[in-house]
Design an enzyme around this catalytic site. Structure first.
Site, PDB file in Angstrom:
ATOM      1  N   HIS A   1       4.364 -34.346  -7.056  1.00  0.00           N
ATOM      2  CA  HIS A   1       4.830 -34.021  -7.860  1.00  0.00           C
ATOM      3  C   HIS A   1       6.359 -33.767  -7.868  1.00  0.00           C
ATOM      4  O   HIS A   1       7.746 -33.609  -7.680  1.00  0.00           O
ATOM      5  CB  HIS A   1       4.057 -32.698  -9.160  1.00  0.00           C
ATOM      6  CG  HIS A   1       3.034 -33.770  -9.678  1.00  0.00           C
ATOM      7  ND1 HIS A   1       3.070 -35.075 -10.408  1.00  0.00           N
ATOM      8  CD2 HIS A   1       1.683 -33.199  -9.493  1.00  0.00           C
ATOM      9  CE1 HIS A   1       1.423 -35.193 -11.101  1.00  0.00           C
ATOM     10  NE2 HIS A   1       1.094 -33.903 -10.477  1.00  0.00           N
TER      11      HIS A   1
ATOM     12  N   LYS B   1      -5.657  -6.341 -13.976  1.00  0.00           N
ATOM     13  CA  LYS B   1      -5.434  -5.576 -15.320  1.00  0.00           C
ATOM     14  C   LYS B   1      -5.525  -4.701 -15.568  1.00  0.00           C
ATOM     15  O   LYS B   1      -4.877  -4.110 -16.008  1.00  0.00           O
ATOM     16  CB  LYS B   1      -5.760  -6.770 -16.175  1.00  0.00           C
ATOM     17  CG  LYS B   1      -6.060  -8.433 -15.939  1.00  0.00           C
ATOM     18  CD  LYS B   1      -6.295  -9.206 -16.523  1.00  0.00           C
ATOM     19  CE  LYS B   1      -8.325  -9.066 -16.686  1.00  0.00           C
ATOM     20  NZ  LYS B   1      -8.759  -9.520 -15.660  1.00  0.00           N
ATOM     21  N   THR B   2      -6.661  -3.582 -15.402  1.00  0.00           N
ATOM     22  CA  THR B   2      -7.235  -2.753 -15.257  1.00  0.00           C
ATOM     23  C   THR B   2      -6.060  -2.048 -14.764  1.00  0.00           C
ATOM     24  O   THR B   2      -5.307  -0.516 -15.012  1.00  0.00           O
ATOM     25  CB  THR B   2      -8.236  -2.687 -15.239  1.00  0.00           C
ATOM     26  OG1 THR B   2      -8.817  -2.768 -16.316  1.00  0.00           O
ATOM     27  CG2 THR B   2      -9.188  -0.782 -15.598  1.00  0.00           C
TER      28      THR B   2
ATOM     29  N   HIS C   1      -1.079 -33.340  -3.402  1.00  0.00           N
ATOM     30  CA  HIS C   1      -0.733 -33.710  -4.831  1.00  0.00           C
ATOM     31  C   HIS C   1       0.480 -32.910  -5.387  1.00  0.00           C
ATOM     32  O   HIS C   1       1.546 -33.368  -5.765  1.00  0.00           O
ATOM     33  CB  HIS C   1      -2.408 -33.634  -5.470  1.00  0.00           C
ATOM     34  CG  HIS C   1      -2.163 -33.638  -6.712  1.00  0.00           C
ATOM     35  ND1 HIS C   1      -2.590 -34.830  -7.576  1.00  0.00           N
ATOM     36  CD2 HIS C   1      -1.681 -33.091  -8.469  1.00  0.00           C
ATOM     37  CE1 HIS C   1      -2.456 -35.360  -9.069  1.00  0.00           C
ATOM     38  NE2 HIS C   1      -1.589 -34.099  -9.190  1.00  0.00           N
ATOM     39  N   GLU C   2       0.405 -32.002  -4.998  1.00  0.00           N
ATOM     40  CA  GLU C   2       1.933 -31.178  -5.913  1.00  0.00           C
ATOM     41  C   GLU C   2       2.968 -31.292  -5.072  1.00  0.00           C
ATOM     42  O   GLU C   2       4.236 -30.777  -5.742  1.00  0.00           O
ATOM     43  CB  GLU C   2       1.331 -29.295  -5.089  1.00  0.00           C
ATOM     44  CG  GLU C   2      -0.468 -29.558  -6.589  1.00  0.00           C
ATOM     45  CD  GLU C   2       0.001 -29.682  -8.029  1.00  0.00           C
ATOM     46  OE1 GLU C   2       1.388 -29.611  -8.675  1.00  0.00           O
ATOM     47  OE2 GLU C   2      -1.064 -29.491  -8.491  1.00  0.00           O
TER      48      GLU C   2
ATOM     49  N   GLY D   1     -10.587  -9.498 -11.724  1.00  0.00           N
ATOM     50  CA  GLY D   1     -10.169  -8.353 -10.845  1.00  0.00           C
ATOM     51  C   GLY D   1      -9.103  -9.372 -10.121  1.00  0.00           C
ATOM     52  O   GLY D   1      -9.003  -8.912  -8.609  1.00  0.00           O
ATOM     53  N   THR D   2      -8.301  -9.003 -10.911  1.00  0.00           N
ATOM     54  CA  THR D   2      -6.959  -9.341 -10.796  1.00  0.00           C
ATOM     55  C   THR D   2      -6.185  -8.266 -10.661  1.00  0.00           C
ATOM     56  O   THR D   2      -4.748  -8.770 -10.603  1.00  0.00           O
ATOM     57  CB  THR D   2      -5.697 -10.865 -11.416  1.00  0.00           C
ATOM     58  OG1 THR D   2      -6.328 -10.826 -12.628  1.00  0.00           O
ATOM     59  CG2 THR D   2      -6.802 -12.554 -11.101  1.00  0.00           C
TER      60      THR D   2
ATOM     61  N   GLY E   1      -5.341 -12.873 -17.401  1.00  0.00           N
ATOM     62  CA  GLY E   1      -5.744 -13.275 -16.078  1.00  0.00           C
ATOM     63  C   GLY E   1      -7.349 -12.679 -15.958  1.00  0.00           C
ATOM     64  O   GLY E   1      -8.158 -12.494 -16.301  1.00  0.00           O
TER      65      GLY E   1
HETATM   66  P1  ADP Z   1      -9.216  -6.546 -13.959  1.00  0.00           P
HETATM   67  O1  ADP Z   1      -8.933  -5.490 -15.077  1.00  0.00           O
HETATM   68  O2  ADP Z   1      -8.262  -7.211 -13.763  1.00  0.00           O
HETATM   69  O3  ADP Z   1     -10.516  -7.157 -13.708  1.00  0.00           O
HETATM   70  P2  ADP Z   1      -8.671  -4.296 -11.695  1.00  0.00           P
HETATM   71  O4  ADP Z   1      -8.128  -3.738 -12.028  1.00  0.00           O
HETATM   72  O5  ADP Z   1     -10.494  -3.527 -12.472  1.00  0.00           O
HETATM   73  O6  ADP Z   1      -8.956  -6.206 -12.362  1.00  0.00           O
HETATM   74  O7  ADP Z   1      -9.313  -4.272 -10.447  1.00  0.00           O
HETATM   75  C1  ADP Z   1     -10.348  -3.734  -9.670  1.00  0.00           C
HETATM   76  C2  ADP Z   1     -10.252  -3.560  -8.103  1.00  0.00           C
HETATM   77  O8  ADP Z   1      -9.021  -4.183  -7.402  1.00  0.00           O
HETATM   78  C3  ADP Z   1      -8.164  -2.160  -8.757  1.00  0.00           C
HETATM   79  O9  ADP Z   1      -9.009  -1.256  -8.655  1.00  0.00           O
HETATM   80  C4  ADP Z   1      -8.290  -2.873  -7.838  1.00  0.00           C
HETATM   81  O10 ADP Z   1      -8.450  -1.298  -6.204  1.00  0.00           O
HETATM   82  C5  ADP Z   1      -7.781  -3.293  -6.946  1.00  0.00           C
HETATM   83  N1  ADP Z   1      -7.057  -5.022  -7.322  1.00  0.00           N
HETATM   84  C6  ADP Z   1      -7.240  -5.589  -7.833  1.00  0.00           C
HETATM   85  N2  ADP Z   1      -6.309  -6.327  -8.542  1.00  0.00           N
HETATM   86  C7  ADP Z   1      -5.112  -5.584  -7.368  1.00  0.00           C
HETATM   87  C8  ADP Z   1      -3.708  -5.820  -7.309  1.00  0.00           C
HETATM   88  N3  ADP Z   1      -3.392  -6.447  -7.439  1.00  0.00           N
HETATM   89  N4  ADP Z   1      -3.255  -4.857  -5.982  1.00  0.00           N
HETATM   90  C9  ADP Z   1      -4.284  -4.173  -5.332  1.00  0.00           C
HETATM   91  N5  ADP Z   1      -5.145  -3.346  -5.613  1.00  0.00           N
HETATM   92  C10 ADP Z   1      -5.957  -4.724  -7.179  1.00  0.00           C
HETATM   93 ZN    ZN Z   2      -0.814 -33.404 -10.955  1.00  0.00          ZN
HETATM   94 MG    MG Z   3     -10.981  -4.286 -16.483  1.00  0.00          MG
END
Ligand code: ADP
Ligand code: ZN
Ligand code: MG
Length: 647
Positions: A464, A245-246, A460-461, A242-243, A239
């Site tokens: 479709h 993952k960690t 657009h979507e 900042g989504t 992903g």
């Molecule tokens: P990645 O590892 O995907 O780059 P992180 O897990 O390090 O992102 O996210 C950084 C911070 O952003 C997290 O510590 C959290 O505070 C916030 N955050 C990101 N995604 C979420 C989420 N889905 N729900 C709540 N907080 C989130």
């Molecule tokens: Zn399309």
């Molecule tokens: Mg990360």
């Protein structure tokens, strides 16, 4: 003097010791743990025998030196002779450098060498001594020199050792790192219980659902192993940055209540070849001891870059990657170690990493949609005092394209703004201002699309989706979204086939082309102009049309004639490239014309269809702009059709 020196040493020692304690006991130079000379290991008072030894030597040296200084009051040779004659000297020692005269001192005490003189070539001196009846002896040169030789050899050596040890201590962390390789590092990152659970993650429901299984396995491994089932060892979270993952990886460990070992890919790549590999080995050794547990490798792409793509090989990274592969193969899932990894660039990963038995399961962590963003805002504003008038829904609406980390940042920034203007509550304006700040930053990084483009994507979507809904035999629409994902895709319409299909009728193929053209047709109907957003759709539609003409024999002129010869699919996987053209230039011209005709005809049809449904198009697109994601049920109710059921 002696006492003073010892005191200083002691103090210096103590000070060093205090420094060590300030560092919370880690990496205090090698002597803390492994010096057999330490008198008190790890205690407050530590007196290295080395210092003691050095002090002793210096004192010895000084002692001899001072003794000689004290004893010797140097006199001239003539005076010396006079003293002998006067009977003040009762004993004489003859050494090559000095003549020493021992005699009675002024207060009449005897003993102790009191005089010395530099000898003069004087043949009458010995007879004089005989005459006076003074006993005399010669001292061999070696006696004194033994000591000085010893000192001149040992002292530099001792000094050398001293400096060497001092340097080690100065180098501190680095010194111990070099010597112990990765041991310290992996210990540092063993986070134990993370304290984060799925409740702390919002807006990534699909990823959470898939990770539930991992949690369940860690909790009840027997449930799976009894049946003989295999749980994936490696799960790759994919992903944008900042989504979350960690965060998700931590939450898995937290929910399962198991230890969490975290390492970033960059930690493995070091200056020294082999260090990274040693770290990997270390990490897995520890993980096995603590099983069940989770090993999390963040930024996997730092070590897992495809070995083929890198022109100049990086030995260190390659070794590290190999070690990782070996470790992953080296245990089976029943040991209870599950490896999670995260990357935002899955396309650069070495294919070997993605093979079965390694990171064979990939979970996409999407950017959050409106609902998700609102939930994330709620989570992060838990500990922030919000005014009653704050409407997080509005904030979520104003932040399309933001990821979890951005939203957390917005809340934090708003709180800071409130403090700066002397308030104790965060107001809606603070949040709005924080968004503006964030938007400026994100625009620079090209991570936001502007509202006009977003609207085009929505129409657009919808095009479709509507075409799919009103085309006989097309796969039903499962989800429409305008949340941008990855590079390039600004939105998508997800259709799930009702069943596996191996054959397709001519009508179904045409229907597919229709759906693909639906995006551009919708733009045409809504705006009267078209955009580049349909490039991918068009190439896929054209592909289908071409195959219909050349492979499937579905054109008027070459009805039932296959124009290409299919290569044996088992002779290598070159596939398309092996297709050989077996027709003339004239035929090629016909094929091109036929493809163009089919696509044009279908496009007209779709435009007419959408024109007749313009109200629905409007309604769905607007709803999509508002909600960003539409599920099958809501879409079906808006189109006035029932949710398509399996036939
Ligand atoms: P990645 O590892 O995907 O780059 P992180 O897990 O390090 O992102 O996210 C950084 C911070 O952003 C997290 O510590 C959290 O505070 C916030 N955050 C990101 N995604 C979420 C989420 N889905 N729900 C709540 N907080 C989130
Ligand atoms: Zn399309
Ligand atoms: Mg990360």
């Amino acid at each position: 003097m002696k006492d003073n020196e010892d005191d200083n040493r002691l103090q210096a020692n103590k000070k060093k010791d205090d420094d060590c304690w300030n560092k919370k006991g880690k990496d205090c130079g090698p002597q803390r743990n492994d010096n057999p000379f330490s008198f008190f290991k790890g205690g407050k008072f530590k007196f290295s025998a080395w210092y003691f030894f050095i002090a002793l030597l210096i004192l010895m040296f000084l002692n001899t030196f001072l003794a000689q200084q004290r004893m010797a009051s140097t006199v001239s040779f003539s005076e010396f002779k006079q003293l002998v004659r006067d009977g003040q000297i009762t004993q004489v020692q003859l050494s090559p450098d000095f003549y020493y005269g021992r005699g009675t001192s002024a207060d009449g005490e005897s003993g102790g060498i009191t005089y010395r003189t530099v000898p003069v070539e004087d043949p009458g001196f010995i007879p004089l001594l005989d005459e006076e009846g003074i006993s005399y002896s010669a001292v061999s040169q070696r006696g004194t020199n033994m000591l000085s030789t010893l000192i001149s050899w040992i002292l530099p050596l001792v000094l050398l050792i001293f400096v060497w040890r001092l340097m080690f201590k100065r180098m501190g962390n680095m010194g111990s790192d070099v010597m112990t390789f990765g041991k310290n590092r992996s210990q540092i990152v063993a986070e134990g219980q993370t304290g984060v659970t799925f409740a702390d993650v919002a807006g990534a429901d699909e990823a959470k659902e898939e990770l539930e299984e991992v949690v369940d396995f860690l909790k009840n491994p027997r449930k799976y192993t009894v049946i003989g089932g295999k749980v994936p060892k490696g799960v790759l979270l994919v992903g944008s940055p900042g989504t979350g993952k960690t965060l998700l990886a931590r939450a898995v460990a937290g929910n399962a209540g198991v230890p969490f070992f975290r390492m970033s890919g960059a930690d493995f790549v070091e200056m020294f070849v082999g260090v990274g590999a040693a770290r990997v080995r270390d990490l897995f050794k520890q993980a096995r001891e603590k099983a069940p547990c989770i090993v999390f490798i963040d930024e996997l792409d730092a070590i897992g870059k495809s070995r083929l793509q890198v022109a100049a090989g990086n030995d260190e990274r390659e070794q590290t990657l190999n070690q990782l592969l070996v470790e992953m193969d080296g245990f089976d899932a029943t040991t209870g170690v599950i490896i999670l990894a995260a990357t935002n660039r899955p396309e650069v990963l070495d294919p070997a990493l993605l093979r079965p038995g390694r990171f064979d399961r990939q979970i996409v962590v999407d950017k959050p949609d409106l609902e998700g963003r609102e939930a994330i805002l709620k989570i992060h504003s838990k500990d922030v005092k919000l005014a009653k008038t704050v409407n997080l829904r509005e904030i979520a609406k104003a932040t399309p394209g933001f990821v979890g980390a951005d939203l957390a940042n917005v809340i934090n920034e708003a709180a800071l703004l409130a403090v700066r203007s002397g308030r104790t509550e965060v107001l809606q304006e603070d949040l709005q201002e924080a968004i503006e700040k964030a938007v400026a930053g994100l625009k620079k990084k090209n991570r936001l699309i502007n509202p006009k483009e977003r609207e085009i994507v929505a129409y657009h979507e919808t095009g479709h989706a509507l075409t799919a809904a009103f085309t006989e035999g097309a796969d039903p629409v499962q989800k429409i979204t305008i949340v941008p994902r990855g590079i390039g895709a600004l939105g998508y319409t997800m259709q799930t086939p009702v069943e596996d299909r191996y054959l397709m009728t001519e009508e179904e193929l045409l229907g597919k082309i229709d759906v693909l053209l639906g995006g551009r047709a919708a733009e045409k109907v809504k705006y009267g102009s078209i955009s580049t957003g349909a490039a991918n759709d068009l190439s896929r539609a054209t592909d289908i049309a071409r195959k219909m003409v050349t492979d499937y024999g579905m054109s008027d002129k070459f009805h039932n004639v296959a124009l290409t010869k299919q290569a044996n699919p088992f002779l290598g996987d070159t596939g398309q490239a092996m297709m050989s053209r077996e027709y003339s230039e004239d035929t090629q011209t016909y094929v091109d014309q036929e493809i163009a005709r089919i696509v044009a005809q279908r496009y007209d049809r779709v435009v007419k269809l959408l024109e007749s449904k313009q109200d629905t198009l409007e309604a769905v697109a607007q709803r999509l702009l508002e909600k960003e994601t539409l599920e099958a049920a809501e879409f079906a109710s808006m189109t006035g059709l029932k949710e398509k059921q399996a036939l």
